[in-house]
Design an enzyme around this catalytic site. Structure first.
Site, short mmCIF file in Angstrom:
data_model
loop_
_atom_site.label_atom_id
_atom_site.label_comp_id
_atom_site.label_asym_id
_atom_site.label_seq_id
_atom_site.Cartn_x
_atom_site.Cartn_y
_atom_site.Cartn_z
N ASP A 95 5.51 2.81 7.90
CA ASP A 95 5.05 1.93 6.71
C ASP A 95 4.12 2.84 5.56
O ASP A 95 3.80 4.07 5.90
CB ASP A 95 3.84 0.88 7.13
CG ASP A 95 3.91 -0.37 6.04
OD1 ASP A 95 4.71 -0.15 4.69
OD2 ASP A 95 3.13 -1.06 6.17
N VAL A 97 1.35 2.39 3.78
CA VAL A 97 -0.10 2.50 3.64
C VAL A 97 -0.74 1.54 4.81
O VAL A 97 -0.03 0.55 5.09
CB VAL A 97 -0.56 2.19 2.45
CG1 VAL A 97 -0.29 0.60 2.12
CG2 VAL A 97 -2.25 2.42 2.34
N ASP A 98 -1.72 2.23 5.44
CA ASP A 98 -2.32 1.24 6.52
C ASP A 98 -3.77 1.04 5.72
O ASP A 98 -4.56 1.44 5.53
CB ASP A 98 -2.80 2.12 7.66
CG ASP A 98 -3.61 1.40 8.72
OD1 ASP A 98 -4.07 0.18 8.52
OD2 ASP A 98 -3.98 1.93 9.57
N ASP A 99 -3.75 -0.31 4.93
CA ASP A 99 -5.07 -0.74 4.18
C ASP A 99 -5.85 -1.48 5.17
O ASP A 99 -6.89 -1.22 5.62
CB ASP A 99 -4.21 -1.59 3.06
CG ASP A 99 -5.41 -1.93 2.03
OD1 ASP A 99 -6.47 -2.01 2.40
OD2 ASP A 99 -4.83 -2.15 0.74
N THR A 103 -0.84 -5.81 8.73
CA THR A 103 0.54 -5.93 8.86
C THR A 103 1.07 -5.09 9.96
O THR A 103 2.00 -5.73 10.69
CB THR A 103 1.27 -5.33 7.61
OG1 THR A 103 0.85 -6.16 6.52
CG2 THR A 103 2.74 -5.32 7.39
N LYS A 139 -6.07 4.14 4.61
CA LYS A 139 -7.11 3.95 3.80
C LYS A 139 -8.31 3.88 4.77
O LYS A 139 -8.47 3.03 5.62
CB LYS A 139 -7.36 2.73 2.96
CG LYS A 139 -5.97 2.87 1.92
CD LYS A 139 -6.28 1.44 0.96
CE LYS A 139 -5.21 1.49 -0.21
NZ LYS A 139 -5.24 0.47 -0.93
N ILE A 168 -2.63 2.48 -4.77
CA ILE A 168 -1.94 3.53 -4.64
C ILE A 168 -0.59 2.55 -4.99
O ILE A 168 0.00 1.85 -4.55
CB ILE A 168 -1.55 4.09 -2.97
CG1 ILE A 168 -2.82 4.52 -2.64
CG2 ILE A 168 -0.58 5.00 -3.24
CD1 ILE A 168 -2.88 4.83 -1.28
N TRP A 172 8.47 4.70 -5.74
CA TRP A 172 9.71 3.79 -5.56
C TRP A 172 9.32 2.43 -5.97
O TRP A 172 9.92 1.46 -5.74
CB TRP A 172 10.10 3.84 -4.30
CG TRP A 172 9.21 3.69 -2.97
CD1 TRP A 172 8.58 2.56 -2.51
CD2 TRP A 172 8.28 4.73 -2.37
NE1 TRP A 172 7.85 2.71 -1.52
CE2 TRP A 172 7.62 4.26 -1.53
CE3 TRP A 172 8.35 6.15 -2.47
CZ2 TRP A 172 6.77 4.95 -0.68
CZ3 TRP A 172 7.57 6.92 -1.72
CH2 TRP A 172 6.62 6.31 -0.90
N GLU A 173 7.89 1.94 -6.20
CA GLU A 173 7.49 0.89 -6.57
C GLU A 173 7.48 0.53 -8.07
O GLU A 173 7.25 -0.69 -8.54
CB GLU A 173 6.21 0.44 -5.97
CG GLU A 173 5.91 0.19 -4.69
CD GLU A 173 4.82 -0.01 -3.87
OE1 GLU A 173 3.87 0.67 -4.57
OE2 GLU A 173 4.72 -0.38 -2.96
#
Length: 194
Positions: A95, A97-99, A103, A139, A168, A172-173
């Site tokens: 993935d 980001v690990d916020d 998820t 994060k 962030i 690609w977003e």
């Protein structure tokens, strides 16, 4: 460190994990070996909320962290022979980001359930499936979700960078890459002057 994991399957959490998974596959490929297959699962914890502040008026909506993971897509092993291809494998979940970790927790728990169900049905309960995690950014903040014991302790959790609790926006977003680059440059300048 990634090479030590020797994943046999990459599972990208969409949409943020698709691009990193594809790039990782190139770096992990061994000469003379086939490409590592990539599967995708669609999970969303973010939801679009109506704009409530004039500063966000140009976008029309703003993403906020939701309270529940929504499954939008799950594995499709039709080209690889079925769900039994999870059993006894080294699987790297990817993935961006690990916020809140919510998820990632959901993904691992659901994948473990799938493996247990298929293992039992096939009489292959003794075969160990090992899940590892790669994120571009972790994060540095308290997490709501938890990962299975051993995932972090046994170096099966890899973050390319640990950052503060900042928003962030990955290239690609971006719907306007020039605007993305301009805002990234502004943020960099603000951080340097602080």
């Amino acid at each position: 460190m990634l090479a030590n994991l020797q994943p046999q399957l990459l599972i990208a959490i969409g949409g943020g994990g698709y691009v990193p998974a594809r790039i990782l596959r190139s770096f992990l490929k061994q000469p003379g070996s086939p490409n590592i297959p990539i599967q995708a699962i669609g999970l969303s914890l973010y939801e679009e909320l109506p704009v409530t502040h004039a500063a966000n008026a140009t976008t029309g909506v703003v993403d906020q962290i939701g309270t529940k993971v929504t499954r939008t897509q799950w594995l499709d092993f039709s080209s690889l022979g079925g769900m039994e291809n999870l059993v006894g494998k080294r699987i790297l979940i990817v993935d961006e980001v690990d916020d809140t970790r919510t998820t990632l927790e959901y993904a691992i728990k659901e994948l473990q359930k799938d493996v247990e169900e298929v293992s039992k049905r096939l009489g292959r309960e003794g075969e160990k499936t090992e899940f590892s995690i790669f994120v571009l950014h972790n994060k540095d903040k308290p997490k709501k979700g938890t990962l299975p014991p051993g995932t972090i302790d046994e170096s099966r959790y890899i973050a390319a960078r640990t950052v503060g609790d900042i928003w962030i926006c990955y290239p690609w977003e971006a719907t306007d890459i020039d605007e993305h680059d301009r805002l990234a440059h502004e943020q960099k300048n603000q951080a340097a002057s602080a």
